[in-house]
Design a protein around this motif. Structure first.
Motif, short mmCIF file in Angstrom:
data_model
loop_
_atom_site.label_atom_id
_atom_site.label_comp_id
_atom_site.label_asym_id
_atom_site.label_seq_id
_atom_site.Cartn_x
_atom_site.Cartn_y
_atom_site.Cartn_z
N GLN A 16 -17.69 0.60 5.05
CA GLN A 16 -17.63 0.51 6.51
C GLN A 16 -18.64 -0.48 7.08
N GLU B 140 -12.06 2.22 5.90
CA GLU B 140 -11.90 1.83 7.31
C GLU B 140 -11.94 0.31 7.47
N THR C 105 -9.95 -1.74 8.82
CA THR C 105 -9.50 -2.33 10.09
C THR C 105 -10.11 -1.64 11.29
N SER C 106 -11.13 -0.83 11.07
CA SER C 106 -11.75 -0.10 12.17
C SER C 106 -12.34 -1.05 13.21
N ARG D 79 -5.19 -5.77 13.09
CA ARG D 79 -5.04 -4.74 12.05
C ARG D 79 -3.76 -4.96 11.26
N SER E 198 -8.51 5.57 6.07
CA SER E 198 -8.13 5.05 7.39
C SER E 198 -7.74 6.20 8.31
N TYR F 283 -5.91 5.18 10.96
CA TYR F 283 -4.71 4.56 11.53
C TYR F 283 -3.53 4.94 10.63
N GLU G 288 -0.76 2.50 9.28
CA GLU G 288 -1.11 1.63 8.16
C GLU G 288 -0.79 2.31 6.83
#
Length: 299
Positions: free
Chosen positions: A72, A145, A147-148, A155, A177, A179, A182
């Motif tokens: 992260q 994470e 694409t956090s 993303r 993730s 999301y 994804e």
């Protein structure tokens, strides 16, 4: 590839992660690791990588150099051009490394090479770290994470690139993730964690059927929609939605016919990970009735 059994990680007196029954990551798996904040997702990744102390067994035939991770937080020297950071970390020259050149081109990163880290956008910084991970050609890769904090379009672009790069490669990918969309595209297995415990682990399709049915139909949560669907079997959904569980194709067609007749917009899914997660967690915590999922096996 990796088997985890009787694993316990403590931070002080607090048990951050407890895995009793064995779970196994096989070569070529695409594993989505999901759970709320503090569920133990990053702790699991750090344990497998040997970055935190634990009790129990993590058995693997992989050497440390055969694992790679995107964590992260990634900090780089801010006073150097990006290309020099890449060359220093990888101990190679971009001009002499064809695979590295391919990755830089693959992620459209050429324009960033002469910039300093402070001049990069969030998406560009993520692309840099992803390049540094992929160039290692590891057998087991973790994305924590990845694409956090990025906007939806960025993303999507990053996840599409990662998926494309690993297509037809016998690499095991574990992606943490929150999301869910994804993971619906990338993952073939899901590991669900809650408060440091394993809720369930298995193939995405089997877990969906276990907690949601053959398919789900979701509609907006309104009083009218609730009245129209009052006789249908419901499962837990986010507050703004009503989720209807379909156990067969004929049942699904019956529900759709009613919704069309009532002019109600709907979405049909057979891999909605968010709804699957909500219902798995609720059952595990005894909120739905039925047996807890204390025993599970890799599928």
């Amino acid at each position: 590839m990796v088997t985890i059994k009787n694993l316990e990680v403590k931070y002080g007196e607090k048990i951050a992660l407890s895995i009793k029954s064995p779970i196994t990551f096989e070569a070529g798996d695409r594993i989505g690791i999901i759970g709320s904040n503090g569920a133990g997702k990053s702790t699991l990744v750090k344990s497998i990588l040997g970055l935190t102390n634990y009790n129990g067994n993590i058995h693997t035939n992989l050497k440390p150099e055969e694992m790679a991770a995107h964590m992260q937080e990634n900090n780089y020297v801010d006073t150097m051009a990006v290309k020099y950071i890449i060359e220093a970390l990888l101990n190679t020259k971009i001009k002499k490394n064809k695979v590295l050149q391919e990755l830089i081109s693959f992620f459209y990163f050429e324009e960033c090479l002469n910039k300093k880290i402070s001049a990069l956008s969030g998406g560009q910084k993520q692309r840099l770290t992803i390049i540094l991970v992929l160039i290692q050609d590891a057998s087991l890769v973790f994305f924590d994470e990845v694409t956090s904090g990025l906007d939806f379009e960025t993303r999507q672009q990053l996840m599409n690139k990662i998926t494309e790069w690993y297509e037809n490669k016998k690499v095991t990918i574990c992606i943490v993730s929150h999301y869910y969309e994804e993971l619906e595209k990338l993952a073939n297995k899901i590991l669900i964690l809650d408060n440091g415990e394993v809720v369930d682990f298995g193939s995405k399709e089997q877990l969906f059927q276990k907690y949601c049915g053959k398919s789900t139909i979701t509609i907006e949560n309104t009083k009218r929609n609730e009245e129209v669907t009052k006789n249908f079997s419901k499962i837990i959904a986010p507050e703004h939605l009503i989720a209807i569980s379909c156990l067969s194709e004929s049942q699904e067609l019956e529900i759709i016919k009613v919704l069309i007749g009532e002019n109600i917009n709907f979405k049909r899914s057979n891999n909605d990970i968010e709804i699957m997660y909500i219902n798995a967690k609720a059952r595990f915590n005894g909120e739905l009735g039925g047996e807890n999922c204390d025993e599970y096996e890799a599928i």
